[in-house]
Design an enzyme around this catalytic site. Structure first.
Site, PDB file in Angstrom:
ATOM      1  N   SER A 149       0.795  -1.239   0.000  1.00  0.00           N
ATOM      2  CA  SER A 149       0.000   0.000   0.000  1.00  0.00           C
ATOM      3  C   SER A 149       0.821   1.279   0.000  1.00  0.00           C
ATOM      4  O   SER A 149       0.233   2.371  -0.082  1.00  0.00           O
ATOM      5  CB  SER A 149      -0.964   0.008   1.190  1.00  0.00           C
ATOM      6  N   LYS A 152       0.053   3.633  -2.833  1.00  0.00           N
ATOM      7  CA  LYS A 152      -0.950   4.700  -2.792  1.00  0.00           C
ATOM      8  C   LYS A 152      -0.313   6.082  -2.821  1.00  0.00           C
ATOM      9  O   LYS A 152      -0.923   7.041  -3.311  1.00  0.00           O
ATOM     10  CB  LYS A 152      -1.829   4.541  -1.552  1.00  0.00           C
ATOM     11  N   SER A 333      -5.921   4.079   4.329  1.00  0.00           N
ATOM     12  CA  SER A 333      -5.459   3.145   3.295  1.00  0.00           C
ATOM     13  C   SER A 333      -6.640   2.560   2.534  1.00  0.00           C
ATOM     14  O   SER A 333      -6.840   1.340   2.478  1.00  0.00           O
ATOM     15  CB  SER A 333      -4.600   2.028   3.907  1.00  0.00           C
TER      16      SER A 333
END
Length: 505
Positions: A149, A152, A333
């Protein structure tokens, strides 16, 4: 939100889970963020969301929670700096050419022991650099890793650059081709909600949400007498709704929703840990229910259609600015929100709102900022794909850009990352190591099975702000918590480190 939000499943079974004048004023925003963190200002508010971790919610009505100051953390008083582009009361050197340099031996001494923790596995990478754009860095490992993640950051950085921080997304209702038809048109709003917030929720939710229930009420006011038929248009995005680069069980097992241009509540089923099978249809059904509740006679069930060009607009709902949307997505997230924004990047760069177009657009945009992306492979916007490979230098370069004079549009990357021990996916981390790290480390987490990462910014003991990336992508799955703690200790060690090189002479 941490590993559970970044890669989650309902059937787990070990699944992967604004403008200002002057050079000083351009630098002021990120430095104020870091200064406030260093001062440990109060308690931070964040939005977990009852939909995501309901058992953590103290009040079932409100989404955010008030996070108490961690025990033992002394919070000194603070006062805001002078709002004068000619003043520099803190004595901070803002010229990138004169930015402090890191002492490689000091950085290595701070990080080596924790990065050698066997719980991190056989492939560990790290990079640390002063936050000033272009400042040289200290590295460890081969530089490329599976980013999970932390991807991102790349997605949102590209979205902020190509669309602008003030950009908003509009969901519309227009008249259809036939008499008595209305069309709900998806605009790719990442945070579109099914219903308006209550007064209690509105006072504690960030950012504000557009919602299809309010949109239906406005539509009802614009409609005349007679029954209507509802159609929905999600044609803004193209290609598959399930990324071919994801594991085949991700969508069926509710780890992530299908990605469309018309989805409410991030594709979540109401009061459930399940995902909607068809988010566009589910959104249209909420719209129909709200129309009927407003007294409109709706015939039949909603069906897909393409809105006529130049159709009369009956109602519209506008999202919060992208800068605020990006902060929310980083904090918790949000996988679906990141994928929607990646599709928006694809639209802005190539006219193609798809997984492939978004991934290509992200790398194209970052490359246009002067960041070397030649070694990077990106297949999605959320980091769920295990095929992604990113260089630590890409993330460090993006964070340096966001902090610099040319990075004003991407500043939300710095303000949106969770704060260690206080907010988002770092709220319940950093329990070990120097207490000083709680409040001085601000980072995006990355978690998949066997993969752990942190990428963010930290203020060292000598007051030098640094960008850092720490990643381990071959960690024993059974050691997941110990691996996370090892990375937390490493980031905390940077907060306790006097890592800048001694002054010459």
């Amino acid at each position: 939100m941490g590993p559970m939000r970044e890669a989650r499943g309902s059937k787990r079974r070990g699944r992967d889970v604004r403008h200002s004048g002057g050079f000083l004023r351009n630098w002021l925003a990120p430095l104020l963020v870091l200064a406030l963190l260093a001062a440990g200002v109060g308690a931070y508010r964040f939005e977990w969301g009852q939909r995501h971790l309901p058992w953590l919610a103290a009040d079932p009505v409100t989404e955010p929670e008030q996070v108490l100051v961690p025990a033992g953390l002394d919070l000194p008083a603070w006062s805001p700096p002078a709002d004068d582009a000619g003043d520099d009361p803190a004595g901070i050197v803002l010229d990138p050419a004169a930015a402090p340099r890191l002492d490689p031996a000091r950085v290595a001494a701070a990080l080596s022991a924790d990065l050698a923790d066997p719980d991190l596995g056989r492939h560990v990478v790290a990079e640390v650099a002063p936050l000033a754009p272009g400042a040289p860095s200290w590295t460890s490992g081969d530089g490329r890793y599976l980013p999970a993640s932390t991807t991102k950051l790349l997605t949102l950085g590209a979205a902020l650059e190509v669309l602008g921080p003030d950009h908003t997304f509009t969901t519309r209702v227009v008249r259809g081709e036939r008499a008595g038809e209305v069309v709900l048109v998806g605009g790719g709003d990442p945070l579109l909600a099914s219903r308006p917030l209550t007064l209690a929720e509105a006072g504690a939710t960030y950012p504000a949400r557009a919602d299809v229930t309010t949109l239906a009420l406005e539509t009802a006011e614009a409609l005349g007498d007679g029954p209507v038929r509802v159609r929905f248009d999600d044609s803004l995005f193209t290609g598959p709704t399930d990324n071919p680069a994801w594991r085949r069980d991700y969508v069926p097992d509710d780890i992530v929703a299908p990605i469309t241009a018309l989805m409410v509540d991030g594709g979540d089923e109401p009061d459930s840990d399940l995902k909607q099978d068809d988010p566009s249809l589910a959104s249209a059904r909420v719209f129909v229910d709200a129309l009927r509740a407003a007294g409109v006679r709706v015939s039949g069930q909603p069906r897909p259609a393409v809105a006529p060009p130049d159709a009369e607009e009956l109602a519209a709902a506008e999202s919060a600015p992208l800068s605020q949307v990006a902060e929310r997505i980083l904090d918790v997230s949000d996988n679906e929100g990141s994928e929607v924004l990646a599709h928006q990047v694809g639209l802005a760069t190539s006219g193609t709102g798809s997984f492939e177009g978004g991934a290509a657009g992200v790398l194209q945009t970052l490359g246009g900022l002067g960041i070397d992306v030649a070694a990077d492979e990106v297949y999605d916007g959320s980091g769920l794909s295990r095929r992604n490979r990113v260089s630590t230098s890409t993330l460090v370069g993006l964070l340096q850009h966001a902090a610099g004079p040319a990075g004003e549009d991407a500043r939300s990357l710095l303000t949106g990352m969770p704060v260690a021990g206080f907010t988002g996916s770092l709220t319940y981390r950093f329990a070990e190591g120097p207490a000083l790290a709680r409040g001085l480390v601000r980072a995006k987490t990355g978690t998949l099975t066997g993969v752990h990462a942190l990428a963010g910014v930290v203020v060292g003991r000598d007051g030098v702000p640094m960008a850092f990336v720490l990643g381990a992508d071959r960690s024993p799955p059974e050691e997941r918590y110990d691996a996370q703690e090892a990375l937390d200790r490493a980031a905390a060690a940077l907060a306790a480190c006097r890592c800048s090189a001694p002054a010459a002479g």
